[in-house]
Design a protein around this motif. Structure first.
Motif, PDB file in Angstrom:
ATOM      1  N   UNK A  58      -8.435 -12.286  14.551  1.00  0.00           N
ATOM      2  CA  UNK A  58      -8.784 -13.316  13.742  1.00  0.00           C
ATOM      3  C   UNK A  58      -7.841 -14.091  12.798  1.00  0.00           C
ATOM      4  N   UNK A  59      -6.752 -13.145  12.268  1.00  0.00           N
ATOM      5  CA  UNK A  59      -5.706 -13.500  11.745  1.00  0.00           C
ATOM      6  C   UNK A  59      -4.786 -14.536  12.504  1.00  0.00           C
ATOM      7  N   UNK A  60      -4.603 -13.891  13.582  1.00  0.00           N
ATOM      8  CA  UNK A  60      -3.752 -14.672  14.620  1.00  0.00           C
ATOM      9  C   UNK A  60      -4.266 -15.956  15.071  1.00  0.00           C
ATOM     10  N   UNK A  61      -5.472 -15.969  15.303  1.00  0.00           N
ATOM     11  CA  UNK A  61      -6.418 -17.308  15.587  1.00  0.00           C
ATOM     12  C   UNK A  61      -6.181 -18.080  14.361  1.00  0.00           C
ATOM     13  N   UNK A  62      -6.326 -17.721  13.268  1.00  0.00           N
ATOM     14  CA  UNK A  62      -6.169 -18.623  12.127  1.00  0.00           C
ATOM     15  C   UNK A  62      -4.912 -19.152  11.831  1.00  0.00           C
ATOM     16  N   UNK A  63      -3.769 -18.269  12.247  1.00  0.00           N
ATOM     17  CA  UNK A  63      -2.477 -18.807  12.306  1.00  0.00           C
ATOM     18  C   UNK A  63      -2.179 -19.981  13.346  1.00  0.00           C
ATOM     19  N   UNK A  64      -3.058 -20.034  14.346  1.00  0.00           N
ATOM     20  CA  UNK A  64      -2.922 -21.417  15.375  1.00  0.00           C
ATOM     21  C   UNK A  64      -2.630 -21.030  16.721  1.00  0.00           C
ATOM     22  N   UNK A  65      -3.054 -19.825  16.928  1.00  0.00           N
ATOM     23  CA  UNK A  65      -3.291 -19.196  18.683  1.00  0.00           C
ATOM     24  C   UNK A  65      -4.558 -19.035  19.124  1.00  0.00           C
ATOM     25  N   UNK A  66      -4.838 -19.565  20.144  1.00  0.00           N
ATOM     26  CA  UNK A  66      -5.876 -19.312  21.113  1.00  0.00           C
ATOM     27  C   UNK A  66      -5.797 -18.917  22.508  1.00  0.00           C
ATOM     28  N   UNK A  67      -6.345 -18.280  23.070  1.00  0.00           N
ATOM     29  CA  UNK A  67      -6.177 -17.754  24.439  1.00  0.00           C
ATOM     30  C   UNK A  67      -7.644 -17.682  25.382  1.00  0.00           C
ATOM     31  N   UNK A  68      -7.176 -17.513  26.454  1.00  0.00           N
ATOM     32  CA  UNK A  68      -8.117 -17.655  27.502  1.00  0.00           C
ATOM     33  C   UNK A  68      -7.781 -15.988  28.174  1.00  0.00           C
ATOM     34  N   UNK A  69      -8.927 -15.727  29.125  1.00  0.00           N
ATOM     35  CA  UNK A  69      -8.421 -14.399  30.018  1.00  0.00           C
ATOM     36  C   UNK A  69      -8.598 -14.455  31.290  1.00  0.00           C
ATOM     37  N   UNK A  70      -8.227 -13.523  31.902  1.00  0.00           N
ATOM     38  CA  UNK A  70      -8.245 -13.439  33.506  1.00  0.00           C
ATOM     39  C   UNK A  70      -9.600 -13.617  33.895  1.00  0.00           C
ATOM     40  N   UNK A  71     -10.627 -12.933  33.513  1.00  0.00           N
ATOM     41  CA  UNK A  71     -12.050 -12.913  33.690  1.00  0.00           C
ATOM     42  C   UNK A  71     -12.675 -14.042  32.939  1.00  0.00           C
TER      43      UNK A  71
ATOM     44  N   UNK B 269     -13.714 -22.469  34.438  1.00  0.00           N
ATOM     45  CA  UNK B 269     -12.508 -22.374  33.930  1.00  0.00           C
ATOM     46  C   UNK B 269     -12.112 -23.384  33.090  1.00  0.00           C
ATOM     47  N   UNK B 270     -12.464 -24.556  33.473  1.00  0.00           N
ATOM     48  CA  UNK B 270     -12.161 -25.809  32.870  1.00  0.00           C
ATOM     49  C   UNK B 270     -12.979 -25.737  31.399  1.00  0.00           C
ATOM     50  N   UNK B 271     -13.857 -25.306  31.321  1.00  0.00           N
ATOM     51  CA  UNK B 271     -14.749 -25.193  30.012  1.00  0.00           C
ATOM     52  C   UNK B 271     -14.084 -24.309  29.126  1.00  0.00           C
ATOM     53  N   UNK B 272     -13.643 -23.104  29.806  1.00  0.00           N
ATOM     54  CA  UNK B 272     -13.096 -22.239  28.997  1.00  0.00           C
ATOM     55  C   UNK B 272     -11.615 -22.567  28.318  1.00  0.00           C
ATOM     56  N   UNK B 273     -10.992 -23.476  29.148  1.00  0.00           N
ATOM     57  CA  UNK B 273      -9.858 -24.088  28.334  1.00  0.00           C
ATOM     58  C   UNK B 273     -10.026 -25.130  27.163  1.00  0.00           C
TER      59      UNK B 273
END
Length: 247
Positions: A75-88, A154-158
């Motif tokens: 949650x701190x990493x996300x607040x710093x401005x990082x967002x990610x998707x996953x293989x699944x 996958x497009x929605x996840x992005x």
């Protein structure tokens, strides 16, 4: 030159006696696509997990915009401005397309609005509409996410990742399982994202990597084997031996 948006310095992690990631360092430039490639088991997803806060490194540093984030909670990493998707694909399949996006965009609302009715979340609602249009999902806004095709999921996840307005977007094999046309569409979409964010990508489609990337980092057996512009990396004899299977 501006400071890199992401810096990874000599990062390491071990599971038992196995050094899954061993002394990897690289930087990601702003508004560019940095792609991490390597054979299965090279440590790519483990590297992403350390950068995003899911795993705590044994050694090394992770910096976002020059700020130390090593071992910080997700949650701190996300607040710093990082967002990610996953293989699944990681969506709320029982919610609609619009509801998935609005939940992700809710983080944009001031804390003072937390207990207000959803209709008062004006910024989140505006971001939801923007993402629906941008990702060509407006006509499917009321469909359950679980009913979408794989490519649309996958497009929605992005879109969900982008709805929180991150600085850095980590995409872990975003074209996995896609048709040729969906892969081409996703590649165009990812390239367009660099107007807003810096992209860190894991991708196995080497043709796509060479076409899409500004910078490539090659991992092999947990270590960085090479890095540089795509053409230079592809011509590297060690990369050809380890990744492409020939000298």
């Amino acid at each position: 030159m501006s400071r890199p948006v992401l810096e990874v310095r000599d990062i390491c992690i071990a599971f038992g006696g196995l050094r899954a990631v061993d002394g990897v360092s690289f930087s990601a430039a702003r508004h560019a696509i940095t792609t991490v490639i390597g054979p299965n088991g090279a440590g790519k997803s483990t590297l992403f997990n350390m950068i995003s806060g899911a795993l705590k490194p044994l050694e090394g540093q992770v910096l976002i915009d020059g700020v130390e984030m090593t071992g910080a909670a997700p949650e701190r990493v996300k607040a710093a401005g990082l967002s990610r998707s996953f293989q699944i694909t990681n969506l709320f399949f029982e919610l609609t397309v619009a509801e998935n996006l609005r939940l992700a965009a809710q983080v944009l609302e001031p804390a003072a609005r937390t207990l207000l009715p959803i209709r008062r979340s004006t910024r989140a609602r505006a971001k939801t509409e923007e993402m629906l249009e941008r990702f060509q999902l407006a006509h499917r806004r009321d469909e359950l996410a679980g009913n979408l095709s794989h490519g649309d999921q996958r497009r929605l996840e992005i879109a969900v990742c982008l709805a929180s307005e991150p600085k850095i977007l980590l995409l872990d094999e975003p074209t996995q399982g896609m048709s040729h046309q969906d892969t081409a569409d996703t590649a165009s979409l990812v390239r367009a994202l660099t107007a807003d964010v810096s992209v860190l990508l894991i991708e196995h489609d080497i043709g796509l990597v060479m076409e899409l990337s500004d910078h490539v980092v090659v991992m092999h057996q947990g270590r960085k084997l090479a890095e540089g512009p795509p053409a230079l990396v592809r011509a590297d004899p060690e990369v050809q031996a380890a990744y492409f299977g020939h000298a």
